[in-house]
Design a protein around this motif. Structure first.
Motif, PDB file in Angstrom:
ATOM      1  N   PRO A   1      73.632  62.783 162.674  1.00 25.68           N
ATOM      2  CA  PRO A   1      73.963  61.440 162.194  1.00 25.68           C
ATOM      3  C   PRO A   1      74.739  60.696 163.258  1.00 25.68           C
ATOM      4  O   PRO A   1      75.420  61.281 164.083  1.00 25.68           O
ATOM      5  CB  PRO A   1      74.849  61.703 160.959  1.00 25.68           C
ATOM      6  CG  PRO A   1      75.455  63.044 161.233  1.00 25.68           C
ATOM      7  CD  PRO A   1      74.433  63.817 161.993  1.00 25.68           C
ATOM      8  N   SER A   2      74.627  59.339 163.249  1.00 25.86           N
ATOM      9  CA  SER A   2      75.392  58.540 164.198  1.00 25.86           C
ATOM     10  C   SER A   2      76.849  58.559 163.793  1.00 25.86           C
ATOM     11  O   SER A   2      77.202  58.922 162.674  1.00 25.86           O
ATOM     12  CB  SER A   2      74.880  57.097 164.195  1.00 25.86           C
ATOM     13  OG  SER A   2      75.198  56.478 162.967  1.00 25.86           O
ATOM     14  N   LEU A   3      77.715  58.118 164.711  1.00 31.11           N
ATOM     15  CA  LEU A   3      79.153  58.079 164.431  1.00 31.11           C
ATOM     16  C   LEU A   3      79.444  57.172 163.245  1.00 31.11           C
ATOM     17  O   LEU A   3      80.254  57.494 162.387  1.00 31.11           O
ATOM     18  CB  LEU A   3      79.907  57.580 165.671  1.00 31.11           C
ATOM     19  CG  LEU A   3      81.433  57.463 165.532  1.00 31.11           C
ATOM     20  CD1 LEU A   3      82.037  58.834 165.252  1.00 31.11           C
ATOM     21  CD2 LEU A   3      82.037  56.865 166.799  1.00 31.11           C
ATOM     22  N   ALA A   4      78.706  56.023 163.200  1.00 32.08           N
ATOM     23  CA  ALA A   4      78.948  55.075 162.106  1.00 32.08           C
ATOM     24  C   ALA A   4      78.619  55.710 160.759  1.00 32.08           C
ATOM     25  O   ALA A   4      79.306  55.499 159.776  1.00 32.08           O
ATOM     26  CB  ALA A   4      78.113  53.818 162.312  1.00 32.08           C
ATOM     27  N   GLU A   5      77.546  56.529 160.706  1.00 31.91           N
ATOM     28  CA  GLU A   5      77.141  57.136 159.441  1.00 31.91           C
ATOM     29  C   GLU A   5      78.090  58.250 159.017  1.00 31.91           C
ATOM     30  O   GLU A   5      78.208  58.565 157.852  1.00 31.91           O
ATOM     31  CB  GLU A   5      75.718  57.688 159.571  1.00 31.91           C
ATOM     32  CG  GLU A   5      74.664  56.596 159.759  1.00 31.91           C
ATOM     33  CD  GLU A   5      73.307  57.161 160.080  1.00 31.91           C
ATOM     34  OE1 GLU A   5      73.253  58.296 160.571  1.00 31.91           O
ATOM     35  OE2 GLU A   5      72.313  56.478 159.846  1.00 31.91           O
ATOM     36  N   ASP A   6      78.767  58.873 159.993  1.00 29.41           N
ATOM     37  CA  ASP A   6      79.573  60.050 159.735  1.00 29.41           C
ATOM     38  C   ASP A   6      81.070  59.741 159.756  1.00 29.41           C
ATOM     39  O   ASP A   6      81.891  60.637 159.845  1.00 29.41           O
ATOM     40  CB  ASP A   6      79.247  61.110 160.793  1.00 29.41           C
ATOM     41  CG  ASP A   6      79.657  62.510 160.342  1.00 29.41           C
ATOM     42  OD1 ASP A   6      80.019  63.311 161.201  1.00 29.41           O
ATOM     43  OD2 ASP A   6      79.619  62.781 159.132  1.00 29.41           O
ATOM     44  N   LYS A   7      81.433  58.451 159.678  1.00 27.60           N
ATOM     45  CA  LYS A   7      82.823  58.036 159.824  1.00 27.60           C
ATOM     46  C   LYS A   7      83.661  58.496 158.635  1.00 27.60           C
ATOM     47  O   LYS A   7      83.315  58.254 157.482  1.00 27.60           O
ATOM     48  CB  LYS A   7      82.897  56.513 159.961  1.00 27.60           C
ATOM     49  CG  LYS A   7      84.208  56.002 160.547  1.00 27.60           C
ATOM     50  CD  LYS A   7      84.214  54.480 160.600  1.00 27.60           C
ATOM     51  CE  LYS A   7      83.331  53.939 161.684  1.00 27.60           C
ATOM     52  NZ  LYS A   7      83.872  54.197 163.037  1.00 27.60           N
ATOM     53  N   THR A   8      84.762  59.174 158.920  1.00 26.66           N
ATOM     54  CA  THR A   8      85.677  59.624 157.862  1.00 26.66           C
ATOM     55  C   THR A   8      87.069  59.032 158.021  1.00 26.66           C
ATOM     56  O   THR A   8      87.939  59.284 157.195  1.00 26.66           O
ATOM     57  CB  THR A   8      85.797  61.160 157.871  1.00 26.66           C
ATOM     58  OG1 THR A   8      86.251  61.590 159.158  1.00 26.66           O
ATOM     59  CG2 THR A   8      84.450  61.813 157.571  1.00 26.66           C
ATOM     60  N   ALA A   9      87.280  58.249 159.076  1.00 26.75           N
ATOM     61  CA  ALA A   9      88.559  57.578 159.288  1.00 26.75           C
ATOM     62  C   ALA A   9      88.292  56.179 159.816  1.00 26.75           C
ATOM     63  O   ALA A   9      87.466  56.006 160.720  1.00 26.75           O
ATOM     64  CB  ALA A   9      89.430  58.357 160.271  1.00 26.75           C
ATOM     65  N   VAL A  10      88.945  55.181 159.239  1.00 30.22           N
ATOM     66  CA  VAL A  10      88.708  53.793 159.647  1.00 30.22           C
ATOM     67  C   VAL A  10      90.027  53.043 159.798  1.00 30.22           C
ATOM     68  O   VAL A  10      91.035  53.393 159.179  1.00 30.22           O
ATOM     69  CB  VAL A  10      87.823  53.044 158.622  1.00 30.22           C
ATOM     70  CG1 VAL A  10      86.442  53.656 158.557  1.00 30.22           C
ATOM     71  CG2 VAL A  10      88.473  53.022 157.242  1.00 30.22           C
ATOM     72  N   LYS A  11      89.982  52.000 160.633  1.00 33.42           N
ATOM     73  CA  LYS A  11      91.110  51.089 160.791  1.00 33.42           C
ATOM     74  C   LYS A  11      90.761  49.775 160.101  1.00 33.42           C
ATOM     75  O   LYS A  11      89.691  49.208 160.334  1.00 33.42           O
ATOM     76  CB  LYS A  11      91.398  50.835 162.264  1.00 33.42           C
ATOM     77  CG  LYS A  11      91.927  52.051 163.021  1.00 33.42           C
ATOM     78  CD  LYS A  11      92.243  51.688 164.463  1.00 33.42           C
ATOM     79  CE  LYS A  11      92.807  52.886 165.221  1.00 33.42           C
ATOM     80  NZ  LYS A  11      93.130  52.528 166.630  1.00 33.42           N
TER      81      LYS A  11
ATOM     82  N   ASN B   1      75.751  48.562 155.332  1.00 34.96           N
ATOM     83  CA  ASN B   1      75.140  49.565 154.446  1.00 34.96           C
ATOM     84  C   ASN B   1      75.558  50.994 154.769  1.00 34.96           C
ATOM     85  O   ASN B   1      74.998  51.941 154.207  1.00 34.96           O
ATOM     86  CB  ASN B   1      73.611  49.443 154.512  1.00 34.96           C
ATOM     87  CG  ASN B   1      73.112  48.123 153.954  1.00 34.96           C
ATOM     88  OD1 ASN B   1      73.603  47.651 152.926  1.00 34.96           O
ATOM     89  ND2 ASN B   1      72.163  47.512 154.637  1.00 34.96           N
ATOM     90  N   GLN B   2      76.539  51.157 155.634  1.00 34.92           N
ATOM     91  CA  GLN B   2      76.998  52.498 155.984  1.00 34.92           C
ATOM     92  C   GLN B   2      77.772  53.130 154.822  1.00 34.92           C
ATOM     93  O   GLN B   2      78.466  52.421 154.079  1.00 34.92           O
ATOM     94  CB  GLN B   2      77.878  52.462 157.234  1.00 34.92           C
ATOM     95  CG  GLN B   2      77.177  51.943 158.481  1.00 34.92           C
ATOM     96  CD  GLN B   2      76.031  52.832 158.924  1.00 34.92           C
ATOM     97  OE1 GLN B   2      75.874  53.950 158.439  1.00 34.92           O
ATOM     98  NE2 GLN B   2      75.212  52.341 159.841  1.00 34.92           N
ATOM     99  N   PRO B   3      77.658  54.443 154.645  1.00 33.41           N
ATOM    100  CA  PRO B   3      78.346  55.112 153.535  1.00 33.41           C
ATOM    101  C   PRO B   3      79.852  54.866 153.514  1.00 33.41           C
ATOM    102  O   PRO B   3      80.441  54.690 152.440  1.00 33.41           O
ATOM    103  CB  PRO B   3      78.018  56.593 153.768  1.00 33.41           C
ATOM    104  CG  PRO B   3      76.713  56.577 154.492  1.00 33.41           C
ATOM    105  CD  PRO B   3      76.778  55.377 155.398  1.00 33.41           C
ATOM    106  N   TRP B   4      80.502  54.833 154.674  1.00 31.44           N
ATOM    107  CA  TRP B   4      81.955  54.648 154.692  1.00 31.44           C
ATOM    108  C   TRP B   4      82.359  53.279 154.167  1.00 31.44           C
ATOM    109  O   TRP B   4      83.444  53.114 153.598  1.00 31.44           O
ATOM    110  CB  TRP B   4      82.532  54.879 156.088  1.00 31.44           C
ATOM    111  CG  TRP B   4      82.116  53.893 157.145  1.00 31.44           C
ATOM    112  CD1 TRP B   4      81.082  54.015 158.025  1.00 31.44           C
ATOM    113  CD2 TRP B   4      82.739  52.642 157.448  1.00 31.44           C
ATOM    114  NE1 TRP B   4      81.011  52.925 158.851  1.00 31.44           N
ATOM    115  CE2 TRP B   4      82.019  52.063 158.528  1.00 31.44           C
ATOM    116  CE3 TRP B   4      83.829  51.940 156.923  1.00 31.44           C
ATOM    117  CZ2 TRP B   4      82.350  50.827 159.081  1.00 31.44           C
ATOM    118  CZ3 TRP B   4      84.169  50.703 157.472  1.00 31.44           C
ATOM    119  CH2 TRP B   4      83.442  50.158 158.537  1.00 31.44           C
ATOM    120  N   VAL B   5      81.468  52.291 154.338  1.00 37.53           N
ATOM    121  CA  VAL B   5      81.764  50.938 153.839  1.00 37.53           C
ATOM    122  C   VAL B   5      81.771  50.935 152.314  1.00 37.53           C
ATOM    123  O   VAL B   5      82.662  50.353 151.678  1.00 37.53           O
ATOM    124  CB  VAL B   5      80.747  49.921 154.386  1.00 37.53           C
ATOM    125  CG1 VAL B   5      80.955  48.549 153.746  1.00 37.53           C
ATOM    126  CG2 VAL B   5      80.861  49.821 155.903  1.00 37.53           C
TER     127      VAL B   5
END
Length: 282
Positions: free
Chosen positions: A38-48, A250-254
């Protein structure tokens, strides 16, 4: 000589074939890995997330706790004026922000070329006309000095509050980005003073009245008792929202980020912090 030449040619041909075969295998392996990972955007678990300083910091502490339960770590980045969060988001310094309404974002996109989209509503803060000198609209004198925010979207919003109270009339067909040049009628000869949104609330004592965004009104120590007029809440186009860079919506983290805000625990903290001056809008 020709025998040696044929032998050499056969060797070179075999070597080239082996290298070509290996290249194909390597390319295939890379392609398979690329499809599987998965791309980094799809696998993001930490956000600012960029937010404004003040009361919203309390609200986002609860949002952060809600996100943690959903497997997402939020680091809030606090800003002190409206011009910074979109620039930071566009540059990739933060992953999302939550501070603006659509007319403001539309103007920022038009003037700055940002690639930012809303992904989930948060709240609406009806803008109000505040005064420490007069208790009601009718008391405003001839030539009263009225402060308004000077950024395009909020200035137009402020002028519409004045129009709704019949203090001025804007030209027919004037859009939501109205300015003082769009005032067609000014029966009380009001003096409209354009000030930075963060300053206009703190300037109320030096003015007869001022149209102030609710968050800045709270920061400036203004109370509902100082508010002599307010825009309507129904069908309000100025609902605030969480925004991200276009392409990430549409990314899961969003979806996790939005769900971490839009829930009853956050609403309870929102109501506690804003004491009715802001209203949840999702």
């Amino acid at each position: 000589m020709s025998g040696n030449t044929n032998t050499l040619l056969s060797f070179l041909s075999a070597s080239i074939s082996r290298r070509a075969g290996l290249a194909v295998l390597f390319a295939s392996a890379v392609a398979i890995v690329g499809l599987a990972a998965p791309s980094l955007a799809e696998d993001k678990t930490a956000v600012k997330v960029g937010i404004m300083s003040g009361e919203d910091e309390d609200v986002w502490r609860v949002v952060t706790a809600q996100a943690a339960e959903r497997g997402l770590t939020i680091e809030t980045v606090v800003f002190n004026d409206y011009t910074q969060p979109n620039e930071a988001l566009e540059r990739g310094e933060i992953d999302a922000n939550a501070f603006q309404h659509k007319p403001y974002l539309d103007n920022q996109i038009k003037t700055q070329g940002y690639h930012i989209v809303p992904v989930g509503y948060t709240g609406v803060w009806p803008i109000g006309l505040y005064s420490k000198k007069y208790a009601k609209i009718a008391d405003l004198p001839e030539g009263a000095v009225i402060g308004v925010p000077n950024d395009p979207s909020n200035e137009g919003r402020a002028l519409r509050v004045l129009q709704s109270e019949h203090l001025i009339k804007l030209r027919e067909g004037t859009g939501i980005l109205a300015t003082t040049t769009d005032i067609a009628e000014n029966p009380k000869h009001l003096v409209i003073k354009e000030l930075d949104a963060g300053i206009v609330g703190r300037s109320v004592e030096d003015l007869d009245a001022a149209v102030v965004n609710t968050d800045w009104a709270l920061k400036s120590g203004l109370t509902p008792q100082n508010r002599i007029a307010q825009e309507a809440v129904a069908d309000n186009p100025y609902r605030n929202f969480i925004a991200v860079k276009a392409g990430n919506e549409n990314q899961p983290w969003v979806k996790t980020l939005v769900a971490s805000y839009q829930n009853e625990k956050v609403k309870a903290e929102f109501d506690r912090v804003y004491k009715g001056t802001g209203i949840s809008a999702y």
